[in-house]
Design an enzyme around this catalytic site. Structure first.
Site, PDB file in Angstrom:
ATOM      1  N   TRP A 358       3.560   8.142   0.784  1.00 24.74           N
ATOM      2  CA  TRP A 358       2.479   8.981   1.312  1.00 24.74           C
ATOM      3  C   TRP A 358       1.972   8.435   2.652  1.00 24.74           C
ATOM      4  CZ3 TRP A 358      -3.234   8.080   1.058  1.00 24.74           C
ATOM      5  CH2 TRP A 358      -3.558   6.742   0.784  1.00 24.74           C
ATOM      6  N   ASP A 359       2.343   7.214   2.969  1.00 26.24           N
ATOM      7  CA  ASP A 359       1.949   6.586   4.231  1.00 26.24           C
ATOM      8  C   ASP A 359       2.263   7.502   5.416  1.00 26.24           C
ATOM      9  OD1 ASP A 359       2.328   4.720   2.174  1.00 26.24           O
ATOM     10  OD2 ASP A 359       2.803   3.093   3.526  1.00 26.24           O
ATOM     11  N   GLU A 487      -5.043   0.343  -5.551  1.00 30.78           N
ATOM     12  CA  GLU A 487      -4.094   0.061  -6.638  1.00 30.78           C
ATOM     13  C   GLU A 487      -4.527  -1.137  -7.485  1.00 30.78           C
ATOM     14  OE1 GLU A 487      -0.336  -0.237  -4.667  1.00 30.78           O
ATOM     15  OE2 GLU A 487      -0.041   1.936  -4.645  1.00 30.78           O
ATOM     16  N   LYS A 596      -8.489  -2.991  -3.098  1.00 31.30           N
ATOM     17  CA  LYS A 596      -7.323  -3.335  -2.278  1.00 31.30           C
ATOM     18  C   LYS A 596      -7.377  -2.654  -0.908  1.00 31.30           C
ATOM     19  CE  LYS A 596      -2.260  -3.143  -2.503  1.00 31.30           C
ATOM     20  NZ  LYS A 596      -1.115  -2.499  -3.134  1.00 31.30           N
ATOM     21  N   GLN A 597      -7.762  -1.387  -0.911  1.00 31.27           N
ATOM     22  CA  GLN A 597      -7.719  -0.610   0.337  1.00 31.27           C
ATOM     23  C   GLN A 597      -8.725   0.540   0.217  1.00 31.27           C
ATOM     24  OE1 GLN A 597      -3.739   0.421  -1.328  1.00 31.27           O
ATOM     25  NE2 GLN A 597      -3.808   1.983   0.277  1.00 31.27           N
TER      26      GLN A 597
HETATM   27  C1  BGC Z   1      -0.283   0.507  -0.923  1.00 33.73           C
HETATM   28  C2  BGC Z   1       0.124   1.949  -0.992  1.00 33.73           C
HETATM   29  C3  BGC Z   1       1.245   2.187   0.004  1.00 33.73           C
HETATM   30  C4  BGC Z   1       2.397   1.203  -0.212  1.00 33.73           C
HETATM   31  C5  BGC Z   1       3.445   1.298   0.875  1.00 33.73           C
HETATM   32  C6  BGC Z   1       0.934  -0.379  -1.185  1.00 33.73           C
HETATM   33  O1  BGC Z   1       0.588  -1.726  -1.083  1.00 33.73           O
HETATM   34  O2  BGC Z   1      -1.270   0.214  -1.889  1.00 33.73           O
HETATM   35  O3  BGC Z   1      -0.969   2.774  -0.672  1.00 33.73           O
HETATM   36  O4  BGC Z   1       1.711   3.479  -0.097  1.00 33.73           O
HETATM   37  O5  BGC Z   1       1.892  -0.112  -0.188  1.00 33.73           O
HETATM   38  O6  BGC Z   1       2.919   1.011   2.131  1.00 33.73           O
END
Ligand code: BGC
Length: 763
Positions: A358-359, A487, A596-597
């Site tokens: 999804w990035d 996550e 995390k984000q």
């Molecule tokens: C992130 C995801 C992301 C993936 C790839 C993961 O660490 O939490 O949001 O899609 O990395 O970049």
């Protein structure tokens, strides 16, 4: 921050002046090269006997590696798709007076490795000392962006104070495996090879897989040229060919060997043509010669920079960071091949399998829209449109309707096998809809909605409508059992962001359907079997969705039980615990409040115009202090919001963290490869953050601020067939129309018409 001082701070170059074995993998990642078609980690050409990670990757050439889990759960994908490590074609073994050059053992001085980002060229030099004999080695290599199949290497040896015998062994080696293969299988089999004094080639094919997925063949061919007479013989063994080139060099004499390599694949040519094409391309490039190939390649890199460069005066660190990011993004993807997408590690490592996430929709499209031709973003959208049928399969596997786009994929079929991601991290579906909105809103290309967009939107909405459930005690719709963008929590109920993006998708779909009706496109609506009662259901969900909110704190709550956690700020945590994902057990992370984000704040970034300044401030001040930014996607969202909230120091701190994430190894994981998809973050932080660019409702707006440490910054954007240059210094904002028709825009909410240029005061 874990690593500093390895690379010199420089505006256009990444310079390493000290060779260190311990940092080998980290440095290899940083000095990777790519041309959108293939890429390499910054490995040495000559042999190296200590720890390193050899990495050669070819875009779109992948293997479905059978899923390995301890306990099988229904619905798991059968395989994890991987871009596979391919034939090592840069190799040149070097012997000076019969002694093999190996930097793990050799005594050397004046080591210098330099990634020249302006020109897309990697250079390396050092002086080898053996007794009192000194020999200078210089190597230059690039992956041509003019002829995508070509890699060119010039290997120079100059005995400084002695005469010597030199042996070069240029080779092609197909005995390569992936470090991350599930069953330690080798993914390649040799199908053809030849070596002669003039040239050599090696054709490898991916092994059969149990999933009836296409096998790929890759033909790699090479030719070498020297500037002195030499003796030559050849050798071959399983999946390997080499030339042995022997010559004498006099004291002070510079000997160079050019190795030109061509790589063709069955993605572009039939198996019958593969070799002929590889040799044709090789011969053309070889005849042009190293210098001309390099000149053409550099010209094209300079052209890319003319459009995309961001200039920052006053902070060389900040300048280097953004160029490093743009360089690696363009090395990974410049939109030439519609079948490709942008993998989180690009061509710089194996983690994440090199697949699509999804990035792309959430982070890459917003930048590519502005700095590249709009067809590139359209192609990225079409990539998903073309995979719609497989997204139906994913949803069906979960017993749901509509389309569920995968978390990780090559074909549209989910190939990520952690249940909490695959089954639960469904917010990704919303990013697909948001990217369509972004594209149409930015470019004005409404035709896209009619032809392709609506097919995807209605399928996404059908998914959400079947994934929500109705709670009759509260008379509200809810979404349980999800993983939000954070996550570090799984299987939660009513993740605010997921609920929000679900209803936003439904709303946007309804808007698009209204638009199609106005355009008299009822055929299309009938074809998609869109019925009024279905639309009524969408409306009901929109009107009655439950969003966790806390009145006392006046913030949206990340999910139902988030506020029951022990709420601690990251600054109150002993730094020895960071990064959490390397120091804490997984359950401890899940139980903690640490984020995390961006999660709630991801929603504030996407749907920014829906919220008041006060709401943004309260939510930012609540969530950011608990955020560890251990996803590379995190700092940029925070930088953009902090800029809007006039928290200038925070905005800059987060800018540095996104722009220099890999250069300074903030998350202590750059040795696995670079964080390619989040590299757009530094550009977004400057353009959407510092310059405050917004394009909602087809209106272009800026609200810039100037970070204290900087003197000025400037960038270009491509907006609706126009090219604008925006320059901001400590006093003024200057916007120039470099190409295209005049345009209305706003600066700090004041309206202007941009004919030639606008100059106004910075507030
Ligand atoms: C992130 C995801 C992301 C993936 C790839 C993961 O660490 O939490 O949001 O899609 O990395 O970049």
């Amino acid at each position: 921050m874990f690593q500093k001082d390895i690379f010199k701070i420089d505006e256009w170059k990444i310079i390493q002046n000290k060779f260190s074995k311990e940092d080998m993998r980290f440095c290899e990642s940083i000095t990777s090269l790519g041309n959108g078609y293939m890429g390499l980690r910054g490995n040495f050409e000559e042999s190296y006997s200590d720890d390193f990670h050899k990495g050669t990757y070819i875009a779109g050439v992948w293997y479905p590696d059978k899923t390995k889990v301890g306990w099988w759960k229904n619905g798991y994908p059968e395989y994890f798709g991987k871009v596979i490590n391919a034939t090592d074609f840069i190799g040149i073994k070097v012997f000076i007076n019969d002694k093999q050059l190996d930097l793990a053992k050799a005594n050397i001085k004046d080591f210098h490795k330099e990634l020249d980002m302006k020109n897309g060229v990697l250079k390396r030099s050092f002086i080898l000392i053996d007794d009192n004999k000194e020999t200078k080695i210089e190597v230059i290599r690039f992956l041509s962006i003019d002829i995508k199949e070509i890699c060119a290497i010039r290997y120079n040896v100059k005995p400084l104070n002695h005469s010597c015998k030199i042996k070069f062994i240029p080779y092609l080696d197909g005995n390569i495996s992936n470090e991350d293969s599930n069953y330690e299988e080798k993914f390649w089999l040799e199908t053809d090879k030849k070596i002669s004094d003039e040239y050599g080639y090696l054709t490898m094919k991916t092994i059969k897989n149990p999933f009836s997925i296409e096998q790929f063949s890759v033909c790699t061919s090479m030719k070498t040229k020297l500037n002195k007479e030499f003796d030559i013989n050849t050798n071959e063994c399983k999946s390997y060919v080499e030339q042995n080139i022997i010559l004498e060099a006099n004291e002070g004499e510079e000997i160079y060997l050019d190795k030109i390599i061509s790589v063709t694949t069955s993605r572009d040519y039939s198996e019958n043509e593969l070799l002929d094409k590889s040799l044709d391309i090789l011969n053309t490039a070889f005849d042009l010669g190293f210098d001309l190939l390099k000149q053409k390649h550099e010209e094209l890199w300079n052209k890319r920079w003319e459009l995309a460069d961001v200039e920052i005066k006053g902070s060389i660190e900040a300048q280097q960071g953004i160029r490093f990011n743009i360089f690696h993004l363009f090395s990974t993807y410049y939109g030439e091949d519609k079948r490709l997408n942008i993998g989180p590690k690009g061509f710089t490592g194996e983690k994440y399998g090199g697949a699509t996430y999804w990035d792309t929709e959430a982070y890459a499209i917003p930048m590519y829209l502005s700095i590249a031709d709009s067809n590139i973003s359209k192609n990225l959208l079409l990539y998903r449109y073309n995979q719609l049928d497989n997204a139906f399969v994913n949803a069906k596997k979960q017993g749901l309707e509509g389309a569920l786009y995968p978390m990780v994929t090559f074909t549209g079929i989910e190939c990520h096998n952690e249940w909490e991601i695959t089954f639960e991290e469904i917010h990704r579906n919303g990013a697909m809809a948001h990217a369509i909105y972004n594209y149409v809103n930015y470019t004005g290309d409404k035709e896209y909605l009619k032809e392709f967009g609506i097919d995807v939107l209605i399928s996404l909405s059908r998914f959400w409508a079947s994934r929500v459930h109705y709670n009759s005690r509260k008379n509200q719709y809810m979404i349980h059992g999800v993983t939000g963008p954070n996550e570090y929590e799984n299987n939660i109920n009513n993740n605010w962001y997921t609920n929000k993006i679900a209803t936003w998708t439904l709303k946007y779909t309804l808007e698009v359907i209204d638009y199609l009706k106005k355009e008299n496109l009822s055929d299309k609506i009938d074809k998609l079997n869109i019925k009024d009662n279905e639309l009524d259901k969408f409306k009901d969900i929109i009107d009655n969705m439950y969003y966790p909110y806390d009145k006392e704190l006046d913030v949206f709550v990340q999910h139902d039980t988030f506020l029951d956690k022990e709420l601690i700020k990251v600054k109150d945590l002993d730094p020895k615990h960071l990064p959490l994902n390397q120091k804490w057990s997984w359950d401890k992370i899940l139980r903690s409040c640490f984020i995390k984000q961006a999660d709630v704040l991801q929603g504030f970034y996407f749907f920014n115009e829906e919220f008041s300044y006060e709401q943004k401030k309260k939510n930012f001040e609540f969530y950011e202090p608990m955020t560890v930014h251990e996803s590379s996607l995190s700092p940029c969202v925070h930088s953009i919001l902090a800029a809007e909230l006039k928290m200038e120091e925070k905005a800059l701190e987060m800018y540095h963290r996104t722009a220099r994430l890999d250069l300074d190894n903030y998350n202590n994981d750059t040795e696995d490869g670079l964080h390619i998809t989040s590299m757009t973050g530094s550009w977004l932080a400057i353009v959407h953050g510092f310059a405050g660019m917004r394009t909602y409702n087809e209106e272009l707006k800026f609200a810039p601020f100037m970070p204290n440490e900087w003197d000025s910054y400037s960038f270009k954007i491509n907006y609706r067939n126009r090219l604008l240059k925006i320059s901001i210094d400590k006093e003024n904002i200057l916007i120039k129309l470099e190409k295209g028709e005049k345009l209305k825009l706003k600066i700090y909410d004041e309206s202007f018409e941009l004919d030639n240029e606008i100059k106004t005061k910075l507030q």
